[in-house]
Design a protein around this motif. Sequence first.
Motif, PDB file in Angstrom:
ATOM      1  N   SER A  94       1.034  -1.086  -0.028  1.00  0.00           N
ATOM      2  CA  SER A  94       0.062   0.117   0.072  1.00  0.00           C
ATOM      3  C   SER A  94       0.867   1.210  -0.095  1.00  0.00           C
ATOM      4  CB  SER A  94      -0.815  -0.144   1.304  1.00  0.00           C
ATOM      5  OG  SER A  94      -1.999  -1.189   1.196  1.00  0.00           O
ATOM      6  N   LEU A  97       1.841   2.261  -3.619  1.00  0.00           N
ATOM      7  CA  LEU A  97       0.654   2.207  -4.740  1.00  0.00           C
ATOM      8  C   LEU A  97       0.908   3.454  -5.263  1.00  0.00           C
ATOM      9  CD1 LEU A  97      -2.636   0.788  -2.924  1.00  0.00           C
ATOM     10  CD2 LEU A  97      -0.920  -0.206  -4.427  1.00  0.00           C
ATOM     11  N   ALA A  98       0.878   4.670  -4.725  1.00  0.00           N
ATOM     12  CA  ALA A  98       1.005   5.921  -5.446  1.00  0.00           C
ATOM     13  C   ALA A  98       2.284   5.964  -6.631  1.00  0.00           C
ATOM     14  CB  ALA A  98       1.244   7.117  -4.499  1.00  0.00           C
ATOM     15  N   ARG A 101       0.877   4.034  -9.683  1.00  0.00           N
ATOM     16  CA  ARG A 101       0.029   5.017 -10.240  1.00  0.00           C
ATOM     17  C   ARG A 101       0.710   6.051 -11.052  1.00  0.00           C
ATOM     18  NH1 ARG A 101      -1.958   9.291  -6.220  1.00  0.00           N
ATOM     19  NH2 ARG A 101       0.394   9.866  -6.713  1.00  0.00           N
ATOM     20  N   ASP A 102       1.820   6.545 -10.303  1.00  0.00           N
ATOM     21  CA  ASP A 102       2.816   7.383 -11.296  1.00  0.00           C
ATOM     22  C   ASP A 102       3.450   7.016 -12.437  1.00  0.00           C
ATOM     23  OD1 ASP A 102       1.897   9.454  -9.182  1.00  0.00           O
ATOM     24  OD2 ASP A 102       3.617   9.367  -8.277  1.00  0.00           O
ATOM     25  N   THR A 107      -5.182   4.623 -12.525  1.00  0.00           N
ATOM     26  CA  THR A 107      -5.801   4.414 -11.083  1.00  0.00           C
ATOM     27  C   THR A 107      -5.395   3.126 -10.526  1.00  0.00           C
ATOM     28  OG1 THR A 107      -7.661   6.162 -11.466  1.00  0.00           O
ATOM     29  CG2 THR A 107      -8.041   4.200  -9.673  1.00  0.00           C
ATOM     30  N   ARG A 122      -7.832  -0.218  -0.418  1.00  0.00           N
ATOM     31  CA  ARG A 122      -6.720   0.998  -0.729  1.00  0.00           C
ATOM     32  C   ARG A 122      -7.206   1.523  -2.063  1.00  0.00           C
ATOM     33  NH1 ARG A 122      -5.789  -0.311   3.840  1.00  0.00           N
ATOM     34  NH2 ARG A 122      -4.157  -0.268   4.974  1.00  0.00           N
ATOM     35  N   TRP A 123      -6.957   2.700  -2.408  1.00  0.00           N
ATOM     36  CA  TRP A 123      -7.224   3.347  -3.579  1.00  0.00           C
ATOM     37  C   TRP A 123      -6.212   4.630  -3.793  1.00  0.00           C
ATOM     38  CZ3 TRP A 123     -11.549   2.247  -6.896  1.00  0.00           C
ATOM     39  CH2 TRP A 123     -12.043   3.355  -7.741  1.00  0.00           C
ATOM     40  N   GLU A 124      -5.539   4.562  -5.105  1.00  0.00           N
ATOM     41  CA  GLU A 124      -4.761   5.956  -5.417  1.00  0.00           C
ATOM     42  C   GLU A 124      -5.280   6.088  -6.823  1.00  0.00           C
ATOM     43  OE1 GLU A 124      -2.701   7.716  -4.062  1.00  0.00           O
ATOM     44  OE2 GLU A 124      -2.443   6.358  -2.254  1.00  0.00           O
ATOM     45  N   ARG A 125      -5.915   7.238  -6.912  1.00  0.00           N
ATOM     46  CA  ARG A 125      -6.583   7.875  -8.095  1.00  0.00           C
ATOM     47  C   ARG A 125      -5.529   8.537  -9.168  1.00  0.00           C
ATOM     48  NH1 ARG A 125     -12.318   7.801  -7.833  1.00  0.00           N
ATOM     49  NH2 ARG A 125     -12.741   7.599  -5.582  1.00  0.00           N
TER      50      ARG A 125
END
Length: 265
Positions: A94, A97-98, A101-102, A107, A122-125
């Motif tokens: 977790s 995760l960012a 994403r990058d 997402t 967990r969530w990374e937009r």
Amino acid sequence: MTKSSEGQSAGIQSLDTALRLLSVMADQAGPTSLTDLARASDMPPSKVHRYLASFLNAGLVAQGGRSGKYDLGPGAMRLGLAAIARHDFVNRPSEALADLRDETGLTVLLSVWGGGGATVVRWERAAAPVVTSMGLGTTLPLLNSSSGRAFLAWAPRPPIQTLLEAELRRMKRTPALASDFVPTVAGVDALCAKIRAQGHATVDGDFIPGLVALAAPILDWQGEAQAVITLIGTEAEAIESGSHAVQSLIDFCQSYSFAPIVAPL
């Protein structure tokens, strides 16, 4: 950079060599001779023997009686079990995760298996927003979502059997829901075999129109999914085999797994 900092950066060469030899031993199928270990580690047998003597004294290696072959010992087993006991299959990935994403521009979400199925925890937009009502706590279907399919392919079957049977009954009433596989036990088995062979699961607008998704598991030491990482976007090219997103996802999940996601050929 000072000499002391250079030394810290470079590490201790003899220790690096010792750890490399232990890694070679871990890759062997079973007890191995001194000659084979020297060949596999690309080191002279005399040098390997000196390291093995130290490993024996520390309990990291054991030597067979008649065969004289070497294998990992009880000390190595204690280290492995301690690492397993302290491994967190959710919080550790977790934290990164960012970064995923990058790297992919998609997402990212992390799911675990809950009482009702694959549950988003967990969530990374991504910068480009994905328009969907899905969020933390959402439970995803087993057969129509990439997250669910990853659990289907890599999770033990008993905990998911009831949900699988219910979804198959629903698909038999509405065949259009099964757009890329036959909604039978044999069809599910074939779908799982395909997913495991390629190391990831995909869906293309089946669950949420206009969105594509791909998912891969984080595997424990038994090769079973403890969590699933999913990438969501809008472009079909993102989920094609060999794409940057697919490879990045598999590499990410493998770095937190104890078993290979894609079996070596």
